[in-house]
Scaffold this motif. Structure first.
Motif, short mmCIF file in Angstrom:
data_model
loop_
_atom_site.label_atom_id
_atom_site.label_comp_id
_atom_site.label_asym_id
_atom_site.label_seq_id
_atom_site.Cartn_x
_atom_site.Cartn_y
_atom_site.Cartn_z
N SER A 72 36.27 40.51 10.07
CA SER A 72 37.13 39.49 10.67
C SER A 72 36.33 38.22 10.92
O SER A 72 35.09 38.20 10.84
CB SER A 72 37.71 40.00 11.98
OG SER A 72 36.67 40.24 12.91
N THR A 73 37.05 37.15 11.22
CA THR A 73 36.38 35.89 11.54
C THR A 73 35.45 36.07 12.73
O THR A 73 34.31 35.58 12.73
CB THR A 73 37.42 34.81 11.86
OG1 THR A 73 38.25 34.61 10.72
CG2 THR A 73 36.74 33.49 12.22
N SER A 74 35.89 36.79 13.75
CA SER A 74 35.05 37.00 14.93
C SER A 74 33.82 37.83 14.60
O SER A 74 32.72 37.56 15.09
CB SER A 74 35.85 37.67 16.04
OG SER A 74 36.36 38.93 15.62
N ASP B 249 30.06 36.60 15.05
CA ASP B 249 29.12 37.37 15.86
C ASP B 249 27.84 37.65 15.10
O ASP B 249 26.74 37.68 15.68
CB ASP B 249 29.75 38.70 16.30
CG ASP B 249 30.85 38.51 17.33
OD1 ASP B 249 30.91 37.42 17.91
OD2 ASP B 249 31.64 39.45 17.52
N GLU B 250 27.97 37.84 13.79
CA GLU B 250 26.81 38.20 12.97
C GLU B 250 25.98 36.99 12.58
O GLU B 250 24.74 37.05 12.56
CB GLU B 250 27.29 38.92 11.71
CG GLU B 250 26.19 39.60 10.91
CD GLU B 250 25.77 40.92 11.51
OE1 GLU B 250 24.68 41.40 11.14
OE2 GLU B 250 26.51 41.47 12.33
N TYR B 251 26.62 35.86 12.28
CA TYR B 251 25.90 34.76 11.62
C TYR B 251 26.06 33.39 12.26
O TYR B 251 25.49 32.41 11.78
CB TYR B 251 26.33 34.67 10.16
CG TYR B 251 25.92 35.88 9.37
CD1 TYR B 251 24.59 36.17 9.14
CD2 TYR B 251 26.88 36.78 8.90
CE1 TYR B 251 24.20 37.30 8.45
CE2 TYR B 251 26.51 37.92 8.20
CZ TYR B 251 25.17 38.17 7.98
OH TYR B 251 24.80 39.29 7.30
N LYS B 252 26.81 33.26 13.35
CA LYS B 252 26.98 31.95 13.99
C LYS B 252 25.67 31.49 14.62
O LYS B 252 24.93 32.28 15.20
CB LYS B 252 28.08 32.04 15.06
CG LYS B 252 28.40 30.69 15.72
CD LYS B 252 29.51 30.86 16.75
CE LYS B 252 29.83 29.56 17.45
NZ LYS B 252 30.90 29.74 18.47
N ASP C 244 35.36 31.63 6.35
CA ASP C 244 34.57 32.54 7.16
C ASP C 244 35.34 33.82 7.47
O ASP C 244 34.93 34.62 8.27
CB ASP C 244 34.10 31.88 8.45
CG ASP C 244 35.26 31.37 9.29
OD1 ASP C 244 36.41 31.62 8.92
OD2 ASP C 244 35.01 30.72 10.32
N ASN C 245 36.48 34.00 6.79
CA ASN C 245 37.27 35.21 6.98
C ASN C 245 37.22 36.02 5.69
O ASN C 245 38.04 35.87 4.80
CB ASN C 245 38.71 34.84 7.34
CG ASN C 245 39.53 36.08 7.68
OD1 ASN C 245 39.05 37.20 7.58
ND2 ASN C 245 40.77 35.88 8.06
#
Length: 250
Positions: free
Chosen positions: A163-165, A169-172, A233-234
């Motif tokens: 998901s987008t979130s 969470d992984e790469y932001k 990003d999705n």
């Protein structure tokens, strides 16, 4: 080294190693001895092995044709799999209604490799379900496994769970910006390099699209826009059209 052998150099090595006996699968009435690659000794039911696995059926039938009395002569079967995998397989092989287990993703992946190698048709779907369940919170890792196995169904399952979130969470990046989300490009590149080339290219091909980039001044006022190559990003949105086969070398 092959994944299974009857009499090999491993037999000679095992003589000098104190084998650990598995605490559960050690029934002295069980006819077949199996030794894992971490030197754990199992005793397994010939009936359950033959009933579950085409490979074991072929091996054990071959042994009988050369007049080996499996009850009197303990010729171990060495398997190039860890004891945790063999133990889980024997648990599943010994029940009438196999279940999917709640195990870590590495163990689930090993189980799937095992049941495919030993041709356990009735356990393959269970093993796949076990892997997908284990990867419910690790879709990025499941995509790597799908890439290594060239398993499109597993890949699409992984993509639908990114998901987008989860991606954020992984790469932001760990800092905030006025407009848009900024990602750690180096981390994304390192992840993509874990995929096989065709999967790597298919991901890049799927997430990139032609759009417009808007310019904004320091006060947040819109100035202008210009064409740009952007990325989604999705990743779940690309599952239906994901096709790494188009990037295979002819």
């Amino acid at each position: 080294m092959s994944d299974v052998s009857w009499i090999s150099d491993l037999d000679k090595i095992a003589v000098d190693i104190d084998l650990e006996t598995h605490p559960v699968h050690n029934d002295p009435q069980a006819e077949i001895i199996i030794i894992s690659n971490d030197y754990v000794k199992f005793r397994a039911s010939r009936y359950h092995l033959v009933r579950t696995s085409q490979l074991f059926e072929d091996l054990l039938d071959t042994a009988r044709t050369v007049d080996i009395n499996l009850n009197d002569i303990e010729e171990p079967i060495h398997l190039n799999f860890p004891s945790s995998t063999i133990s889980l397989f024997l648990d599943l092989a010994g029940v009438c209604d196999p279940y999917f287990a709640d195990v870590p993703i590495t163990k689930a992946r090993s189980l799937l490799d095992f049941v495919e190698y030993t041709m356990c048709d009735r356990l393959i779907d269970i093993a796949r379900s076990t892997l997908m369940h284990a990867a419910k919170d690790e879709p990025f890792e499941l995509l790597v496994i799908a890439s290594e196995r060239d398993d499109l169904d597993l890949a699409k399952h992984a993509l639908r769970n990114i998901s987008t979130s989860a991606f954020e969470d992984e790469y932001k990046e760990g800092r905030s910006f006025r407009v848009g989300t900024v990602y750690n490009i180096d981390s994304i590149k390192k992840y993509l390099l874990r995929l096989t080339p065709s999967y790597h290219l298919a991901i890049l091909h799927s997430i990139m699209y032609l759009g417009e980039m808007q310019s904004i001044d320091h006060d947040g006022l819109w100035l202008n826009s210009r064409p740009a190559i952007l990325s989604t990003d999705n990743w779940s949105s690309i599952a239906d059209t994901f096709n790494p086969a188009q990037f295979w070398k002819a």
